[in-house]
Enzyme design. Structure first.
Site, PDB file in Angstrom:
ATOM      1  N   LYS A  94      19.822  -8.354  30.974  1.00  0.00           N
ATOM      2  CA  LYS A  94      20.812  -7.266  31.115  1.00  0.00           C
ATOM      3  C   LYS A  94      21.804  -7.271  29.960  1.00  0.00           C
ATOM      4  O   LYS A  94      22.344  -6.225  29.589  1.00  0.00           O
ATOM      5  CB  LYS A  94      21.495  -7.309  32.483  1.00  0.00           C
ATOM      6  CG  LYS A  94      22.542  -8.400  32.691  1.00  0.00           C
ATOM      7  CD  LYS A  94      23.931  -8.085  32.185  1.00  0.00           C
ATOM      8  CE  LYS A  94      24.765  -9.338  32.095  1.00  0.00           C
ATOM      9  NZ  LYS A  94      26.049  -9.156  31.407  1.00  0.00           N
ATOM     10  N   THR A 105      27.255  -3.761  33.642  1.00  0.00           N
ATOM     11  CA  THR A 105      27.532  -3.897  32.201  1.00  0.00           C
ATOM     12  C   THR A 105      27.001  -2.715  31.383  1.00  0.00           C
ATOM     13  O   THR A 105      27.300  -2.626  30.196  1.00  0.00           O
ATOM     14  CB  THR A 105      26.993  -5.240  31.659  1.00  0.00           C
ATOM     15  OG1 THR A 105      25.691  -5.450  32.148  1.00  0.00           O
ATOM     16  CG2 THR A 105      27.879  -6.372  32.087  1.00  0.00           C
TER      17      THR A 105
HETATM   18  O1  LIG Z   1      28.051 -10.944  32.386  1.00  0.00           O
HETATM   19  C1  LIG Z   1      29.043 -10.276  32.527  1.00  0.00           C
HETATM   20  C2  LIG Z   1      29.387  -9.598  33.784  1.00  0.00           C
HETATM   21  O2  LIG Z   1      28.507  -9.931  34.798  1.00  0.00           O
HETATM   22  C3  LIG Z   1      29.965 -10.081  31.380  1.00  0.00           C
HETATM   23  O3  LIG Z   1      29.367  -9.178  30.523  1.00  0.00           O
HETATM   24  P1  LIG Z   1      29.700  -9.217  28.979  1.00  0.00           P
HETATM   25  O4  LIG Z   1      29.307 -10.601  28.502  1.00  0.00           O
HETATM   26  O5  LIG Z   1      28.899  -8.136  28.376  1.00  0.00           O
HETATM   27  O6  LIG Z   1      31.172  -9.014  28.838  1.00  0.00           O
END
Ligand SMILES: O=C(CO)COP(=O)(O)O
Ligand SMILES: NC(=O)C1=CN([C@@H]2O[C@H](COP(=O)(O)OP(=O)(O)OC[C@H]3O[C@@H](n4cnc5c(N)ncnc54)[C@H](O)[C@@H]3O)[C@@H](O)[C@H]2O)C=CC1
Length: 326
Positions: A185, A242
């Site tokens: 993801k 995200t």
């Molecule tokens: O994993 C995350 C939320 O579940 C944080 O996402 P980012 O690392 O893209 O900030």
């Protein structure tokens, strides 16, 4: 499980230290940066990685890994590419390692539970993953995660040690599934940001999430994940989170790329980690080696290498039609 160590004083390690402290555990937070250690102990704040949040008085920070030796549980929250080195420098002990980072080790192509097993021989391994922006968790806002361990008794013990009404933990024995969702993801969130930065519209965002999930499922199934794990909190749940918010560092990176900035400029001098940028090349490589079609992941890997957004988009839209099933 009275003494809990958290390894990594970034945003997520600090938020998880809050969780452990609120659960009544004596919590030691290991941070690499002296100014983080000082600020946590003196001001009950982490202004470098998680500003404007008051930290629980039960958290004590240290810069000395040797102090973690007597802890009953280690939450491992380093960036994925540094996990092996940090665990190898840490004292040997058989406290369970709960891995909370998201990624695939670039040079070995290994999932993090394999990396941790090699770096911490004899220690039981579990994985925590899900849709969890650190600043929300640290403020005690309602959040649900997947906690996976092959040993279901271990998963239950960890859940009992950490869970709270606003931090719901769903246990699973699908370790690979929980890890793959979180790693893939991050790459797709970069693509989500490109959609936003290029103003491609809401339809494109929904198409990206659905087709990205098809890629996650194809890859996950080939690497031993169960479909229900991928469709759960640690996969689809985190993908939706995200791919929809600039609170995601991966999404913000993609947004900058979509707006026309060079990926290399955006990556230079970053203090915070956008894991998808490190996972994309290794994920694309693994998928190719196993004959798994992942066009969005390939597109992100190309963009990170400097390919033009228009050319990459043209390539995706020109792909021959195929049946929708994964
Ligand atoms: O994993 C995350 C939320 O579940 C944080 O996402 P980012 O690392 O893209 O900030
Ligand atoms: N921030 C979040 O909301 C969430 C983050 N995660 C994951 O947690 C992991 C850690 O991310 P964050 O805490 O957000 O980090 P961050 O982006 O807030 O901070 C960067 C971290 O990297 C560490 N670091 C930098 N160079 C290092 C090195 N050479 N060796 C060891 N550590 C080094 C810093 O000390 C700091 O802890 C990542 O895998 C991320 O995907 C997972 C869920 C939520």
């Amino acid at each position: 499980m009275n003494r809990v160590a958290v390894i990594g004083g970034g945003a997520w390690g600090t938020a998880l230290a809050q969780v452990a402290a609120r659960a009544g555990r004596e919590t030691i937070l290991w941070a690499r940066e002296d100014d983080v250690v000082r600020a946590v102990n003196a001001d009950r704040q982490n202004p470098v990685f998680l500003p404007d949040i008051d930290l629980d008085p039960n958290i004590r920070a240290t810069g000395d890994l040797a102090e973690l030796a007597g802890c009953d549980l280690w939450l491992v929250v380093t960036p994925a590419q540094h996990m092996r080195a940090v665990l190898e420098q840490a004292p040997r002990c058989e406290a369970p390692r709960l891995l909370c980072s998201k990624g695939i080790e670039e040079r070995s192509g290994k999932l993090l539970h394999d990396v941790a097993a090699e770096a911490s021989p004899g220690a039981p391994i579990a994985v925590l993953s899900g849709p969890t922006f650190a600043h929300e968790v640290a403020r005690g806002m309602p959040t649900a995660v997947t906690l996976a361990a092959k040993d279901t008794d271990l998963a239950e013990t960890l859940r009992t040690a950490l869970a709270q009404p606003a931090f719901r933990m769903y246990v699973s024995d699908d370790v690979a599934g929980a890890e793959i969702g979180g790693a893939v993801k991050n790459v797709l969130a970069i693509a989500g940001g490109v959609v936003e930065g290029r103003a491609l519209g809401q339809n494109a965002r929904a198409a990206l999430i659905a087709r990205g999930f098809a890629e996650m499922t194809r890859f996950g199934m080939a690497f031993g994940a169960r479909p229900e794990t991928l469709a759960g909190l640690s996969g689809l749940g985190d993908l939706v989170l995200t791919c929809s918010s600039v609170s995601s560092r991966n999404y913000s990176l993609g947004k900058g790329i979509g707006e026309g900035q060079a990926a290399s400029d955006l990556m230079a001098d970053r203090k915070t980690v956008a894991e998808g940028a490190f996972t994309a090349p290794v994920l694309a490589r693994l998928a190719q080696a196993h004959g798994i079609t992942m066009p969005i992941v390939d597109a992100v890997a190309d963009l990170l290498e400097g390919a033009s957004v228009d050319r990459v988009l043209e390539g995706l839209l020109a792909r021959p039609p195929r049946p929708e099933g994964v």
